[in-house]
Enzyme design. Structure first.
Site, PDB file in Angstrom:
ATOM      1  N   ASN A   9       8.284  10.373  -2.095  1.00 54.08           N
ATOM      2  CA  ASN A   9       8.970   9.598  -0.839  1.00 54.08           C
ATOM      3  C   ASN A   9       8.461  10.412   0.659  1.00 54.08           C
ATOM      4  OD1 ASN A   9       9.990   7.984   0.809  1.00 54.08           O
ATOM      5  ND2 ASN A   9      11.857   8.035   0.781  1.00 54.08           N
ATOM      6  N   LYS A  11       8.043   9.199   3.949  1.00 51.78           N
ATOM      7  CA  LYS A  11       9.176   8.902   4.449  1.00 51.78           C
ATOM      8  C   LYS A  11       8.006   9.229   5.620  1.00 51.78           C
ATOM      9  CE  LYS A  11      13.166  11.242   3.093  1.00 51.78           C
ATOM     10  NZ  LYS A  11      14.691  12.152   2.711  1.00 51.78           N
ATOM     11  N   HIS A  96      17.000   2.413  -0.248  1.00 49.93           N
ATOM     12  CA  HIS A  96      17.269   3.960   0.232  1.00 49.93           C
ATOM     13  C   HIS A  96      18.754   4.176   0.970  1.00 49.93           C
ATOM     14  CE1 HIS A  96      15.984   7.809   2.037  1.00 49.93           C
ATOM     15  NE2 HIS A  96      15.429   8.685   0.783  1.00 49.93           N
ATOM     16  N   GLU A  98      18.308   5.900   3.662  1.00 49.97           N
ATOM     17  CA  GLU A  98      18.322   5.430   5.289  1.00 49.97           C
ATOM     18  C   GLU A  98      17.571   4.458   6.106  1.00 49.97           C
ATOM     19  OE1 GLU A  98      14.156   8.831   4.883  1.00 49.97           O
ATOM     20  OE2 GLU A  98      16.105  10.007   4.168  1.00 49.97           O
ATOM     21  N   GLU A 168      20.860   9.080  -5.458  1.00 52.42           N
ATOM     22  CA  GLU A 168      20.558   9.741  -4.345  1.00 52.42           C
ATOM     23  C   GLU A 168      21.583  10.067  -3.707  1.00 52.42           C
ATOM     24  OE1 GLU A 168      16.105  10.135  -3.350  1.00 52.42           O
ATOM     25  OE2 GLU A 168      16.671   8.154  -2.170  1.00 52.42           O
ATOM     26  N   GLY A 174      17.797  15.665   1.471  1.00 52.77           N
ATOM     27  CA  GLY A 174      17.229  16.384   3.399  1.00 52.77           C
ATOM     28  C   GLY A 174      18.153  17.213   3.683  1.00 52.77           C
ATOM     29  N   SER A 214      16.820  17.024  -2.617  1.00 53.36           N
ATOM     30  CA  SER A 214      16.894  18.424  -2.314  1.00 53.36           C
ATOM     31  C   SER A 214      16.271  18.748  -3.975  1.00 53.36           C
ATOM     32  CB  SER A 214      18.207  19.029  -1.896  1.00 53.36           C
ATOM     33  OG  SER A 214      18.571  18.657  -0.586  1.00 53.36           O
ATOM     34  N   GLY A 236      11.385  15.651   0.527  1.00 51.99           N
ATOM     35  CA  GLY A 236      10.514  17.264   1.298  1.00 51.99           C
ATOM     36  C   GLY A 236       9.837  17.809   0.252  1.00 51.99           C
TER      37      GLY A 236
HETATM   38  C1  PEP Z   1      14.586  11.274  -0.659  1.00 46.82           C
HETATM   39  O1  PEP Z   1      14.960  11.013   0.586  1.00 46.82           O
HETATM   40  O2  PEP Z   1      14.410   9.941  -1.505  1.00 46.82           O
HETATM   41  C2  PEP Z   1      14.954  12.665  -0.879  1.00 46.82           C
HETATM   42  C3  PEP Z   1      15.531  12.762  -2.059  1.00 46.82           C
HETATM   43  O3  PEP Z   1      14.334  13.894  -0.296  1.00 46.82           O
HETATM   44  P1  PEP Z   1      15.168  14.694  -0.586  1.00 46.82           P
HETATM   45  O4  PEP Z   1      14.373  15.752  -1.282  1.00 46.82           O
HETATM   46  O5  PEP Z   1      13.850  15.876   0.772  1.00 46.82           O
HETATM   47  O6  PEP Z   1      16.027  15.421  -0.165  1.00 46.82           O
END
Ligand code: PEP
Length: 251
Positions: A9, A11, A96, A98, A168, A174, A214, A236
């Site tokens: 993803n 973003k 998601h 966000e 998640e 993040g 993460s 990320g």
């Molecule tokens: C995400 O936004 O779906 C995600 C898992 O981000 P990160 O891997 O950066 O924590």
């Protein structure tokens, strides 16, 4: 059918050339015996091009990061399920954290999104997960159960089988803090259980459930080794070809 999936993803990151070079590099570095489905979720404006780069490849596909809950019409700035279907995109990510937090998307909005996606023959990556507060107050199981049941449990068995779930935990997204593999497995097992109660064990065993938060090359192998974890939704670490490939190779 249940399969291992690693989805990146992006973003709201990467300029055009950075994104296209990343896709090229990942494709070139993919092991020839790759058994994992790799999914790129770039921003809408690169989706057509990235999808074209993946079209003739085995087990490589694309996803939109969101979709409108409306079918078509006067909704300036929105992108419809029908539109992404018309460029042969396979998946859409919805729910998601966000989107839930910053754009106030509710379980009811997501129910409408699921319906419009399935109507257009798209597969759904449905995100769910609790906040730190909810975990500390020990209501995380209820939170996840509500997210899933309120947005998805109106579906027929046939439609539910087209859903991929991504667990998640918001506190891990993040932040650099990852759920331990045992914490993640506990929730994945719970999710499979509530699906089994509603749709039966056979269907539940065929659903892919991804972990996100993460996830990186240093922890992916341990996380993916758990019985109920079928891959990852990666933020990320999907922005760099080497780290994304290392995660893909962690199965
Ligand atoms: C995400 O936004 O779906 C995600 C898992 O981000 P990160 O891997 O950066 O924590």
């Amino acid at each position: 059918m249940r399969k291992n999936i690693v989805a990146g993803n992006w973003k709201m990151n990467l300029k055009r050339d950075e994104g296209l070079n990343l896709v090229n590099d990942v494709i070139n570095l993919l092991p020839s015996d790759n058994e994992v489905e790799v999914v790129f979720a770039p921003s809408f404006i690169y989706l057509y091009k990235v999808n074209k780069m993946c079209l003739n490849l085995d087990r490589v596909s694309t996803a939109s990061q969101n979709i409108s809950k409306e079918e078509s019409g006067a909704f300036t700035g929105e992108v419809s399920a029908e539109m992404i279907r018309s460029i042969n995109v396979k998946y859409a990510i919805i729910g998601h954290s966000e989107r839930r937090e910053y754009f106030k998307e509710t379980n009811e909005d997501l129910k409408q999104k699921v319906d419009v996606l399935l109507k257009n023959n798209l597969e759904v990556i449905f995100c769910c997960g609790e906040s730190l507060n909810q975990r500390e107050e020990k209501v995380h199981f209820d939170c996840i159960k509500n997210q899933i049941s309120e947005s998805l449990f109106h579906l027929s068995s046939n439609d539910f089988s087209k859903i991929v779930i991504a667990y998640e935990p918001i506190w891990a997204i993040g932040t650099g803090v990852t759920a331990s593999s045992d914490q993640a497995e506990e929730i994945h097992k719970f999710i499979r259980e509530i699906i089994a109660q509603k749709y039966g064990r056979e269907l539940a065993n065929n659903i892919s459930i991804l972990y996100g938060g993460s996830c990186k090359p240093t922890n992916a192998r341990e996380i993916f080794s758990k019985d109920n974890i079928d891959g990852g939704l990666i933020g990320g670490a999907s922005l760099n070809a080497e780290s994304f490939i290392e995660i893909i190779k962690s199965f």
